[in-house]
Design a protein around this motif. Structure first.
Motif, PDB file in Angstrom:
ATOM      1  N   ASP A 147       0.830  -1.206   0.000  1.00 46.28           N
ATOM      2  CA  ASP A 147       0.000   0.000   0.000  1.00 46.28           C
ATOM      3  C   ASP A 147       0.863   1.254   0.000  1.00 46.28           C
ATOM      4  N   PHE A 148       1.912   1.229   0.817  1.00 45.89           N
ATOM      5  CA  PHE A 148       2.817   2.385   0.851  1.00 45.89           C
ATOM      6  C   PHE A 148       3.548   2.539  -0.480  1.00 45.89           C
ATOM      7  N   SER A 149       3.939   1.427  -1.069  1.00 45.72           N
ATOM      8  CA  SER A 149       4.625   1.467  -2.359  1.00 45.72           C
ATOM      9  C   SER A 149       3.711   2.034  -3.441  1.00 45.72           C
ATOM     10  N   SER A 150       2.455   1.619  -3.438  1.00 40.82           N
ATOM     11  CA  SER A 150       1.475   2.126  -4.393  1.00 40.82           C
ATOM     12  C   SER A 150       1.247   3.626  -4.194  1.00 40.82           C
ATOM     13  N   PHE A 151       1.176   4.038  -2.933  1.00 40.83           N
ATOM     14  CA  PHE A 151       0.975   5.461  -2.638  1.00 40.83           C
ATOM     15  C   PHE A 151       2.159   6.288  -3.139  1.00 40.83           C
ATOM     16  N   ARG A 152       3.373   5.806  -2.890  1.00 39.70           N
ATOM     17  CA  ARG A 152       4.565   6.514  -3.362  1.00 39.70           C
ATOM     18  C   ARG A 152       4.546   6.643  -4.883  1.00 39.70           C
ATOM     19  N   ASP A 153       4.174   5.553  -5.568  1.00 47.46           N
ATOM     20  CA  ASP A 153       4.122   5.575  -7.035  1.00 47.46           C
ATOM     21  C   ASP A 153       3.136   6.633  -7.533  1.00 47.46           C
ATOM     22  N   TYR A 183       0.695  11.815   2.848  1.00 46.58           N
ATOM     23  CA  TYR A 183       1.871  12.629   2.576  1.00 46.58           C
ATOM     24  C   TYR A 183       3.052  11.733   2.248  1.00 46.58           C
ATOM     25  N   LEU A 184       3.850  12.177   1.297  1.00 50.35           N
ATOM     26  CA  LEU A 184       5.163  11.593   1.036  1.00 50.35           C
ATOM     27  C   LEU A 184       6.180  12.709   1.214  1.00 50.35           C
ATOM     28  N   ILE A 185       7.133  12.504   2.121  1.00 46.21           N
ATOM     29  CA  ILE A 185       8.194  13.485   2.361  1.00 46.21           C
ATOM     30  C   ILE A 185       9.499  12.865   1.887  1.00 46.21           C
ATOM     31  N   LYS A 186      10.124  13.494   0.904  1.00 42.44           N
ATOM     32  CA  LYS A 186      11.363  12.971   0.329  1.00 42.44           C
ATOM     33  C   LYS A 186      12.519  13.915   0.649  1.00 42.44           C
ATOM     34  N   ALA A 187      13.566  13.367   1.259  1.00 43.74           N
ATOM     35  CA  ALA A 187      14.756  14.174   1.523  1.00 43.74           C
ATOM     36  C   ALA A 187      15.319  14.680   0.198  1.00 43.74           C
ATOM     37  N   ASN A 188      15.772  15.937   0.206  1.00 46.64           N
ATOM     38  CA  ASN A 188      16.286  16.560  -1.011  1.00 46.64           C
ATOM     39  C   ASN A 188      17.615  17.242  -0.681  1.00 46.64           C
ATOM     40  N   LEU A 227       9.695  17.827   8.929  1.00 45.75           N
ATOM     41  CA  LEU A 227       8.347  17.917   8.374  1.00 45.75           C
ATOM     42  C   LEU A 227       7.499  16.717   8.807  1.00 45.75           C
ATOM     43  N   TYR A 228       8.127  15.572   8.925  1.00 42.84           N
ATOM     44  CA  TYR A 228       7.450  14.370   9.425  1.00 42.84           C
ATOM     45  C   TYR A 228       6.928  14.613  10.843  1.00 42.84           C
ATOM     46  N   ASP A 229       7.753  15.224  11.692  1.00 42.03           N
ATOM     47  CA  ASP A 229       7.323  15.558  13.049  1.00 42.03           C
ATOM     48  C   ASP A 229       6.157  16.553  13.026  1.00 42.03           C
ATOM     49  N   VAL A 230       6.249  17.557  12.175  1.00 43.87           N
ATOM     50  CA  VAL A 230       5.190  18.577  12.079  1.00 43.87           C
ATOM     51  C   VAL A 230       3.844  17.931  11.768  1.00 43.87           C
ATOM     52  N   LEU A 231       3.838  17.009  10.821  1.00 45.19           N
ATOM     53  CA  LEU A 231       2.580  16.399  10.384  1.00 45.19           C
ATOM     54  C   LEU A 231       2.017  15.420  11.409  1.00 45.19           C
ATOM     55  N   HIS A 232       2.851  14.960  12.320  1.00 42.17           N
ATOM     56  CA  HIS A 232       2.388  14.052  13.384  1.00 42.17           C
ATOM     57  C   HIS A 232       1.944  14.793  14.639  1.00 42.17           C
ATOM     58  N   ASP A 233       2.523  15.942  14.893  1.00 38.19           N
ATOM     59  CA  ASP A 233       2.387  16.605  16.198  1.00 38.19           C
ATOM     60  C   ASP A 233       1.058  17.359  16.286  1.00 38.19           C
ATOM     61  N   THR A 234       0.058  16.720  16.920  1.00 39.81           N
ATOM     62  CA  THR A 234      -1.272  17.338  16.983  1.00 39.81           C
ATOM     63  C   THR A 234      -1.279  18.611  17.828  1.00 39.81           C
ATOM     64  N   HIS A 235      -0.388  18.695  18.834  1.00 39.20           N
ATOM     65  CA  HIS A 235      -0.335  19.914  19.655  1.00 39.20           C
ATOM     66  C   HIS A 235       0.164  21.092  18.824  1.00 39.20           C
ATOM     67  N   TYR A 236       1.147  20.848  17.985  1.00 41.67           N
ATOM     68  CA  TYR A 236       1.683  21.915  17.141  1.00 41.67           C
ATOM     69  C   TYR A 236       0.702  22.275  16.029  1.00 41.67           C
ATOM     70  N   ARG A 237      -0.073  21.318  15.592  1.00 42.57           N
ATOM     71  CA  ARG A 237      -1.015  21.574  14.488  1.00 42.57           C
ATOM     72  C   ARG A 237      -1.960  22.722  14.834  1.00 42.57           C
ATOM     73  N   LYS A 238      -2.311  22.826  16.111  1.00 44.60           N
ATOM     74  CA  LYS A 238      -3.210  23.893  16.531  1.00 44.60           C
ATOM     75  C   LYS A 238      -2.600  25.270  16.298  1.00 44.60           C
ATOM     76  N   LEU A 292       5.109   5.268   7.814  1.00 40.66           N
ATOM     77  CA  LEU A 292       6.256   4.424   7.510  1.00 40.66           C
ATOM     78  C   LEU A 292       7.480   5.283   7.182  1.00 40.66           C
ATOM     79  N   PRO A 293       8.521   5.253   8.049  1.00 44.64           N
ATOM     80  CA  PRO A 293       9.787   5.889   7.687  1.00 44.64           C
ATOM     81  C   PRO A 293      10.577   4.911   6.803  1.00 44.64           C
ATOM     82  N   LEU A 294      11.113   5.416   5.701  1.00 43.21           N
ATOM     83  CA  LEU A 294      11.908   4.589   4.787  1.00 43.21           C
ATOM     84  C   LEU A 294      13.239   5.292   4.522  1.00 43.21           C
ATOM     85  N   GLY A 295      14.227   5.032   5.361  1.00 53.69           N
ATOM     86  CA  GLY A 295      15.500   5.731   5.209  1.00 53.69           C
ATOM     87  C   GLY A 295      15.319   7.213   5.449  1.00 53.69           C
ATOM     88  N   ASN A 296      15.594   8.020   4.421  1.00 59.70           N
ATOM     89  CA  ASN A 296      15.428   9.469   4.539  1.00 59.70           C
ATOM     90  C   ASN A 296      14.057   9.955   4.090  1.00 59.70           C
TER      91      ASN A 296
END
Length: 266
Positions: A15-21, A157-162, A68-79, A123-127
């Protein structure tokens, strides 16, 4: 994303692979907006269809992928940064990388506000990092009279290190708003709402490290599952939220003239 079936399930690697694609592919996607580092695409459906699949992308300089991964998880910060949010909270955990949560969203006036109950998995996948969700039913969180219960068929969301200290963020969503919406709303999502939301997330990423230093800096249950104190939820308590079981309202007659000026900002 619920595989078209009746069973609630926790997304797996395929499912994650399909989403990334889907995030990275351009095939079948039509560009609707491309300005100032933000691109928005839509896919497949006719323009007057309210269940559109929308994809957005933004390059985030000076924001590492893990931030950015932390931002999208942190419900307290989302407010602090998500001005469209009315309320959000976690209901319970399913596994170390899946939970059930509630989110209510302020729609542009004069539309009615929407809310969701979703099963979310990450799912964290490396970077790189992915967070995906779809709508479920929980017996203790039925539709409310003051909101239209909408359905996330697939959102994530897909977050890719750049390079060092930068990333690219993709946001892909297919939502049934449970309403016959006027055409101007569908157009505004790609031209105003989506770009504005992506810029907000980027700005939130720039400000997060300083905010987190002052707000329980070591607390990240999405990274350290042992910190998670949510009650356990069993998959058997949940069922797939089918759109046709919910009220469908007709808002096609609503005029764009009533929009507040803040809704016009891109």
């Amino acid at each position: 994303m619920s595989r078209g079936g009746e069973m609630v399930y926790i997304p797996d690697d395929s499912d994650f692979s399909s989403f990334r694609d889907q995030c990275e592919s351009l095939e079948g996607w039509h560009c609707r907006y491309n300005k100032a580092g933000v691109t928005v695409w839509s896919q497949g459906q006719e323009e007057n269809c309210t269940v559109q699949k929308i994809k957005t992308r933004i390059s985030c300089k000076d924001v590492p992928a893990e931030t950015l991964y932390d931002v999208l998880h942190d419900t307290h910060y989302r407010k602090k940064w998500d001005s469209n949010m009315i309320e959000t909270y976690d209901i319970g955990r399913l596994t170390v990388n899946a939970d059930v949560g509630y989110y209510s969203w302020k729609c542009p006036s004069p539309l009615k506000n929407r809310d969701f109950v979703t099963l979310r998995s990450w799912l964290p996948l490396g970077n790189d990092y992915m967070i995906i969700n779809y709508s479920v039913k929980h017996p203790k969180y039925p539709p409310r009279k003051d909101f239209v219960r909408a359905v996330s068929l697939q959102t994530g969301y897909l977050i890719k290190a750049n390079g060092a200290g930068a990333c690219v963020l993709y946001y892909l969503t297919q939502v049934d708003p449970r309403g016959s919406l006027p055409k101007w709303v569908v157009n505004r999502v790609s031209q105003f709402v989506a770009p504005k939301a992506m810029k907000k997330i980027y700005k939130a990423g720039l400000k997060y490290p300083e905010w987190k230093r002052k707000h329980d800096p070591g607390y990240k249950p999405w990274v350290y599952p042992e910190q998670n104190t949510l009650p356990s939820v069993s998959l058997t308590e949940l069922s797939v939220q089918h759109a046709d079981s919910l009220e469908n309202i007709d808002e096609t007659g609503l005029s764009e003239d009533h929009l507040s000026t803040s809704d016009h900002e891109a």
